[in-house]
Design an enzyme around this catalytic site. Structure first.
Site, PDB file in Angstrom:
ATOM      1  N   GLU A  36      30.776  13.861   9.274  1.00  0.00           N
ATOM      2  CA  GLU A  36      30.714  14.562   7.995  1.00  0.00           C
ATOM      3  C   GLU A  36      31.701  13.863   7.071  1.00  0.00           C
ATOM      4  O   GLU A  36      32.901  14.127   7.107  1.00  0.00           O
ATOM      5  CB  GLU A  36      31.090  16.039   8.134  1.00  0.00           C
ATOM      6  CG  GLU A  36      30.952  16.764   6.802  1.00  0.00           C
ATOM      7  CD  GLU A  36      31.779  18.032   6.676  1.00  0.00           C
ATOM      8  OE1 GLU A  36      31.418  18.874   5.848  1.00  0.00           O
ATOM      9  OE2 GLU A  36      32.791  18.164   7.391  1.00  0.00           O
TER      10      GLU A  36
ATOM     11  N   ASP B  58      33.512  17.286  12.136  1.00  0.00           N
ATOM     12  CA  ASP B  58      33.811  18.016  10.915  1.00  0.00           C
ATOM     13  C   ASP B  58      34.974  17.357  10.164  1.00  0.00           C
ATOM     14  O   ASP B  58      35.948  16.922  10.773  1.00  0.00           O
ATOM     15  CB  ASP B  58      34.175  19.454  11.285  1.00  0.00           C
ATOM     16  CG  ASP B  58      34.409  20.333  10.084  1.00  0.00           C
ATOM     17  OD1 ASP B  58      33.452  20.531   9.311  1.00  0.00           O
ATOM     18  OD2 ASP B  58      35.539  20.823   9.918  1.00  0.00           O
TER      19      ASP B  58
END
Length: 699
Positions: free
Chosen positions: A483, A454
């Site tokens: 990400e 993330d």
């Protein structure tokens, strides 16, 4: 070993963090800049983690004095290619709730984008007449900026600018033996609109390979076998107007560290390549707390009981959104990195779910959230309350830069991205934080098969390089998915295996809304090369995820089928976001079990199976196919060829309503491999959303 790792490659003005590996919070470590270009005045600060900002092209050499000795870090800085560009918006561009008075009198606006890591309060647009305008230096490519007046995102406007210029070149290394010597060849490719690159080779300071023993001739490097140490890492970059992502080879000779001799060269490996299984896989993302249904609380046990459904889809990987302790439904506000959320179940119940998925032949990807924590995490509470041991755990910014309405304790504020005031950024300049987050990596890597990382763009490159070597040492097949939004090829340099393809995602949305023709997907694929991604890099192709509005809601069901068809018939790793296949319209909506769209679900199952059965759909290379739309809107149709050399398939996508009739210049079979239905004859096919046809002959 505290050695900081491989050479680093940056542009002038780009900061690079220098940090010891295997950090011990109590260790003494100091940096010294021992070599820099003649035109440079760059310096290094005190402490075990420093930042070097090259101010002139050339090689910089820093030395780290650590408890286990002195280590060298080379940083090669290349000239930056930038242009001053202007973002601007008017009052009419803002999305707001009929409150125009504040806009009418605002003298300036906050601006965020990739150019400032989406950090509020660092860049402001000044009002010029009816516009708010800001200028900044940007590299070639398309860039976006978000304008906000109060930092709340309740009223925003966006602008896009394109800076002309070359993309990044690419380079790939291969290693062979000749008369027992190691021969490394570099295959360099020019960027689109770029000049032919030259190749620069670099050794790795962790190895005993002496530069004097290395012979370089253009694009080839040779090392006599008697000079090879136990391990030799060879790095190379292609250099033209811009520099490439570095490629790496590792040569293992089976000797003890530091030894040389006349033995065999040994194995040659490519540490930056993704696992071979990744390009054949289909990922299924589960937004954990919406998966079990309307009246049932989602727990690990509840998901485990639904594994037969996941198995029926034919997917290979399940990516679970965060399962660690968190006060939020989405789970990204972590309050305990080492334990599971109480509402989901115990650690043992989580591992039972993983085992059940493994029994079904499905790998598990864990959502690793290490850019930030919840502000309710004890560490942040102790940090803000002035406990000395936690003083450096989080980023701190001047209060004057903070645009939130939070009354932070003290004369400063935490660092955070966007308007994420509840998830403050961890401070990776702290050895304690680096040790803490490496412990988190260690905690979960043996439980799962990969990490979806993330906010990967918010964590330093050096940390990701260390984490990669750490997880791959025992399991080369471990998957690392980044990400990074928008996508950035720098994270392919010995960091991540598979990357979000934001270009294709955005383009499929634009095609679905009618803002772009269907043929624009070729431009999205070309962007991968323009960005400079290595040929072997993996890309996740998707139409939905938990951070975006649903495609079906924005673009409709007809376009959804074509868009999903694209993700399964183009190169890369397709991803299904749970609910996409059941017709869920809400971004994080509850899974539709009893009232879902079974026909759409079956459509996804057939796509998964088709891609699994036909290697041509998993091969690299996409070739446009000449065609004529006899009936229907030609802008809503695209056709392309996919081949693995043994089989050639023709894919036709239709992003509109109804059925179109398409004449293909290529000879094809008359039966759609996806549906099993006849679609026409004499090269004319009827297409509702997608057809996949065997070609009479391949290229």
């Amino acid at each position: 070993m505290h050695h900081p790792g491989p050479p680093r490659f940056v542009t002038v003005g780009e900061s690079v963090e220098l940090a010891p590996r295997q950090p011990d919070p109590d260790m003494t470590a100091e940096w010294q800049l021992v070599e820099r270009p003649a035109a440079s005045t760059a310096t290094l600060g005190d402490g075990p983690v420093c930042h070097l900002e090259p101010d002139a092209p050339g090689a910089y050499r820093a030395e780290l004095t650590a408890p286990d000795g002195t280590h060298e870090q080379v940083v090669r800085a290349f000239p930056g290619v930038t242009e001053t560009a202007q973002f601007s918006v008017t009052q009419e561009d803002f999305e707001h709730d009929d409150d125009t008075d504040a806009l009418a009198v605002a003298d300036r606006a906050i601006v965020i984008g990739k150019f400032n890591d989406f950090t509020m309060g660092t860049h402001w647009a000044e009002r010029e007449g009816d516009e708010w305008v800001i200028e900044t230096d940007l590299p070639p490519g398309t860039h976006h900026a978000i304008f906000s007046f109060d930092g709340s995102f309740e009223s925003t406007a966006t602008d896009e600018v394109t800076v002309d210029g070359p993309g990044r070149p690419r380079v790939e290394l291969t290693g062979t033996t000749a008369d027992g010597d190691l021969v490394v060849s570099a295959d360099a490719h020019a960027a689109p609109s770029g000049s032919e690159p030259e190749v620069e080779f670099y050794l790795d300071g962790r190895d005993a390979l002496e530069e004097s023993a290395v012979l370089i001739d253009g694009d080839e490097l040779r090392v006599p076998r008697e000079a090879l140490p136990g391990t030799a890492r060879i790095h190379a970059v292609a250099v033209a107007e811009r520099h490439s992502v570095a490629d790496t080879l590792v040569v293992e000779c089976g000797r003890e560290s530091g030894e040389t001799g006349t033995g065999k060269t040994g194995s040659v490996s490519r540490p930056a390549d993704p696992p071979s299984w990744a390009s054949d896989a289909t990922i299924y993302e589960i937004f954990v707390r919406s998966f079990a249904g309307e009246t049932v609380d989602t727990t690990f046990e509840a998901i485990e009981r639904r594994v037969p459904y996941i198995e029926s889809l034919g997917v290979d990987v399940v990516w679970l959104t965060p399962v660690q302790a968190s006060p939020t439904r989405h789970g990204y506000h972590i309050t305990d990195f080492f334990d599971t959320a109480a509402d989901l179940g115990t650690r043992e119940e989580f591992e039972s779910l993983v085992d059940r998925l493994h029994d079904a032949g499905i790998r598990v990807v864990f959502d690793l959230v290490i850019n930030h924590s919840s502000r309710d995490h004890p560490a942040f509470q102790l940090h803000r309350a002035g406990v000395p041991e936690y003083a450096d755990y989080y980023e701190r910014i001047p209060a004057s830069q903070d645009v939130s309405d939070v009354d932070w304790a003290g004369e400063d504020a935490p660092g955070y991205y966007f308007n994420w005031t509840r998830i403050p950024n961890l401070n990776y300049d702290s050895l304690s934080v680096r040790r803490w987050m490496l412990d988190v990596v260690d905690e979960w890597r043996d439980v799962v098969d990969g990490f979806r990382c993330d906010v990967a763009w918010g964590v330093p490159h050096g940390f990701w390089k260390e984490a990669r070597e750490r997880v791959k040492a025992d399991d080369p097949g471990f998957l690392l998915l980044d990400e990074t939004v928008p996508r950035d090829a720098a994270f392919a340099e010995n960091e991540f295996d598979v990357h979000y393809d934001t270009d294709l995602f955005d383009t499929l949305r634009d095609i679905g809304t009618g803002d772009e023709p269907a043929s624009a997907l070729f431009e999205a694929l070309d962007a991968t090369v323009e960005h400079g991604y290595p040929d072997r890099a993996g890309h996740m192709r998707y139409v939905d995820n938990h951070d975006e509005d649903r495609y079906i809601d924005e673009c409709g069901g007809a376009s959804l089928r074509a868009a999903v068809g694209a993700t399964f018939t183009l190169p890369g790793t397709p991803m299904i976001y749970a609910g996409q296949e059941r017709g869920v319209e809400q971004q994080r909506g509850t899974m539709r079990w009893h009232d879902g769209d079974n026909a759409l679900t079956d459509f996804h199952r057939r796509l998964v199976a088709l891609r699994s059965d036909h290697a041509a759909l998993r091969a690299p290379g996409v070739y446009p196919v000449s065609h004529t739309v006899e009936t229907g809107d030609s802008d809503r149709v695209v056709a392309y060829e996919r081949t693995d050399g043994d089989e050639t398939l023709i894919v036709v996508l239709h992003f509109g309503d109804g059925t179109v009739s398409v004449s293909l210049d290529s000879a094809v079979g008359d039966t759609d491999l996806l549906s099993g239905n006849p679609v026409g004859s004499d090269g004319t096919v009827a297409v509702e959303d997608i057809v996949v046809l065997p070609a009479a002959s391949g290229r």
